[in-house]
Design an enzyme around this catalytic site. Sequence first.
Site, mmCIF file in Angstrom:
data_model
loop_
_atom_site.group_PDB
_atom_site.id
_atom_site.type_symbol
_atom_site.label_atom_id
_atom_site.label_comp_id
_atom_site.label_asym_id
_atom_site.label_seq_id
_atom_site.Cartn_x
_atom_site.Cartn_y
_atom_site.Cartn_z
ATOM 1 C CB CYS A 31 -0.954 0.012 1.180
ATOM 2 S SG CYS A 31 -2.105 -1.350 1.132
ATOM 3 C CG HIS A 72 -3.298 3.570 1.899
ATOM 4 N ND1 HIS A 72 -3.757 3.092 0.695
ATOM 5 C CD2 HIS A 72 -3.324 2.515 2.756
ATOM 6 C CE1 HIS A 72 -4.039 1.809 0.816
ATOM 7 N NE2 HIS A 72 -3.801 1.429 2.058
ATOM 8 C CG ASN A 119 -6.688 -0.821 0.934
ATOM 9 O OD1 ASN A 119 -5.908 -0.419 0.070
ATOM 10 N ND2 ASN A 119 -6.280 -1.283 2.094
HETATM 11 O O1 UT7 Z 1 -3.980 -1.131 3.379
HETATM 12 C C1 UT7 Z 1 -3.236 -1.798 4.350
HETATM 13 C C2 UT7 Z 1 -3.636 -1.363 5.651
HETATM 14 N N1 UT7 Z 1 -4.885 -2.002 6.038
HETATM 15 C C3 UT7 Z 1 -5.568 -1.469 6.996
HETATM 16 O O2 UT7 Z 1 -5.203 -0.410 7.469
HETATM 17 C C4 UT7 Z 1 -6.777 -2.223 7.555
HETATM 18 C C5 UT7 Z 1 -6.791 -2.015 9.044
HETATM 19 N N2 UT7 Z 1 -7.870 -2.705 9.726
HETATM 20 C C6 UT7 Z 1 -9.168 -2.327 9.648
HETATM 21 O O3 UT7 Z 1 -9.501 -1.443 8.906
HETATM 22 C C7 UT7 Z 1 -10.149 -2.987 10.547
HETATM 23 O O4 UT7 Z 1 -9.488 -3.729 11.557
HETATM 24 C C8 UT7 Z 1 -11.130 -3.935 9.819
HETATM 25 C C9 UT7 Z 1 -12.070 -3.100 8.965
HETATM 26 C C10 UT7 Z 1 -10.364 -4.913 8.959
HETATM 27 C C11 UT7 Z 1 -11.981 -4.711 10.836
HETATM 28 O O5 UT7 Z 1 -12.664 -3.842 11.720
HETATM 29 P P1 UT7 Z 1 -12.767 -4.187 13.269
HETATM 30 O O6 UT7 Z 1 -13.601 -3.130 13.860
HETATM 31 O O7 UT7 Z 1 -11.355 -4.320 13.762
HETATM 32 O O8 UT7 Z 1 -13.546 -5.562 13.284
HETATM 33 P P2 UT7 Z 1 -13.067 -6.992 13.802
HETATM 34 O O9 UT7 Z 1 -12.050 -7.587 12.904
HETATM 35 O O10 UT7 Z 1 -12.707 -6.874 15.238
HETATM 36 O O11 UT7 Z 1 -14.403 -7.836 13.664
HETATM 37 C C12 UT7 Z 1 -15.504 -7.614 14.528
HETATM 38 C C13 UT7 Z 1 -16.674 -8.478 14.117
HETATM 39 C C14 UT7 Z 1 -16.416 -9.969 14.171
HETATM 40 O O12 UT7 Z 1 -17.587 -10.566 14.732
HETATM 41 P P3 UT7 Z 1 -17.657 -11.055 16.262
HETATM 42 O O13 UT7 Z 1 -16.598 -12.083 16.361
HETATM 43 O O14 UT7 Z 1 -17.355 -9.809 17.062
HETATM 44 O O15 UT7 Z 1 -19.050 -11.534 16.392
HETATM 45 C C15 UT7 Z 1 -16.317 -10.375 12.728
HETATM 46 O O16 UT7 Z 1 -16.720 -11.709 12.483
HETATM 47 O O17 UT7 Z 1 -17.108 -8.195 12.783
HETATM 48 C C16 UT7 Z 1 -17.279 -9.410 12.064
HETATM 49 N N3 UT7 Z 1 -16.976 -9.210 10.659
HETATM 50 C C17 UT7 Z 1 -17.884 -8.948 9.720
HETATM 51 N N4 UT7 Z 1 -19.221 -8.852 9.757
HETATM 52 C C18 UT7 Z 1 -19.855 -8.565 8.623
HETATM 53 C C19 UT7 Z 1 -15.748 -9.180 10.084
HETATM 54 N N5 UT7 Z 1 -15.858 -8.908 8.775
HETATM 55 C C20 UT7 Z 1 -17.170 -8.756 8.528
HETATM 56 C C21 UT7 Z 1 -17.888 -8.470 7.360
HETATM 57 N N6 UT7 Z 1 -19.230 -8.373 7.448
HETATM 58 N N7 UT7 Z 1 -17.306 -8.254 6.174
#
Ligand code: UT7
Length: 325
Positions: free
Chosen positions: A116, A252, A282
């Site tokens: 990225c 980014h 992204n």
């Molecule tokens: O470009 C390179 C750099 N990349 C980044 O900077 C990405 C950085 N990370 C992020 O942007 C965030 O961490 C994410 C968007 C990837 C995830 O957000 P989060 O608030 O950290 O969510 P999480 O991974 O903690 O997931 C929370 C919940 C989980 O459910 P439970 O276990 O709490 O019931 C996941 O199963 O959200 C659920 N979940 C989804 N639900 C619906 C994860 N992905 C999805 C989805 N749709 N697509």
Amino acid sequence: MKIKSIIRGAGGFVPGEPVSNTDLIARGVDTDDNWIRERTGIMTRHIAPPEMMTSDMAIAASEIALKNAGVAAADIDLIILATTTPDNTFPATAMKVQTALGCTPGIPAFDIQAVCSGFIYGLATANSYLQTGLAKRALIIGAETMSRVVDWTDRSTCVLFGDGAGAVVLEAAPEAEASGRGIISSHLHADGRYGPKLYTDGGVAMNQRAGLLQMDGREVYRHAVTNLAEVVDEAILQNNFKYSDLDWLVPHQANIRILESTAKKLDMPMDKVIVNIDRYGNTSAASVPLALAEGMNSGKIKEGELCLLEAMGAGFTWGAVLLRL
Ligand code: UT7
């Protein structure tokens, strides 16, 4: 004679029609529109059709950049293409761009792989070529077909990414004639200890496959906020600017919450931040040049304005370029 590198023009390209969050559900992804919007800010992304490759998008974006710069392909003497999704393992995708655009055979052209942060690395590298007299007019591209490297059965990552390309033409000018324009400084960082936080589970040497993207989203998020906060300080304060001197943040586009956090740190209103994550998701190395091209070509970012470009991605790599357009 001191040389400044000035951005003469930019171009962006995204393939086909927007694919909404609801379209992804229709394609079999177990997700929901609200979750994606609230956690990331993404509403749509673009996905390249099967016959389209990274080079095709790079060429399309480059043609627009050259036209906007008023520079002929024959006058380009350096091509740097940032991608983590090249057409082939080798030769570099930059070669296809060189040939397709009709650039002069024999000029240096190569790919850069910093995921990225790739475009920031490419811009910094091209700036060094120009400042040392090794080139006069460079084409720097960020182009990605992320849809081919995401695991479409992993909803925590596949909804985040999109395909596209952005390009700029960078031209050397004697400082005395640059009227304060050009790249002021670039800041590149990498820390390989965090490789296992964001990677593909394949590679030529590992298993002869590209592999699929794996990410510890929370850890990447945490580091992105911290590393970006540090690198924006490095770029602004080391140059004796104040946050309030900055006209535009061109970040980014990984997550709207990361963009908001950087803007808050800089005390910048969001209308001074170029945002397109809602439409493109992204796009990895394409994200910063796509945002810059939109900012410039829509007339938002004007000549003479102070812009900070920044990115963070797998590696981890991160960096920033401060420039006066
Ligand atoms: O470009 C390179 C750099 N990349 C980044 O900077 C990405 C950085 N990370 C992020 O942007 C965030 O961490 C994410 C968007 C990837 C995830 O957000 P989060 O608030 O950290 O969510 P999480 O991974 O903690 O997931 C929370 C919940 C989980 O459910 P439970 O276990 O709490 O019931 C996941 O199963 O959200 C659920 N979940 C989804 N639900 C619906 C994860 N992905 C999805 C989805 N749709 N697509």
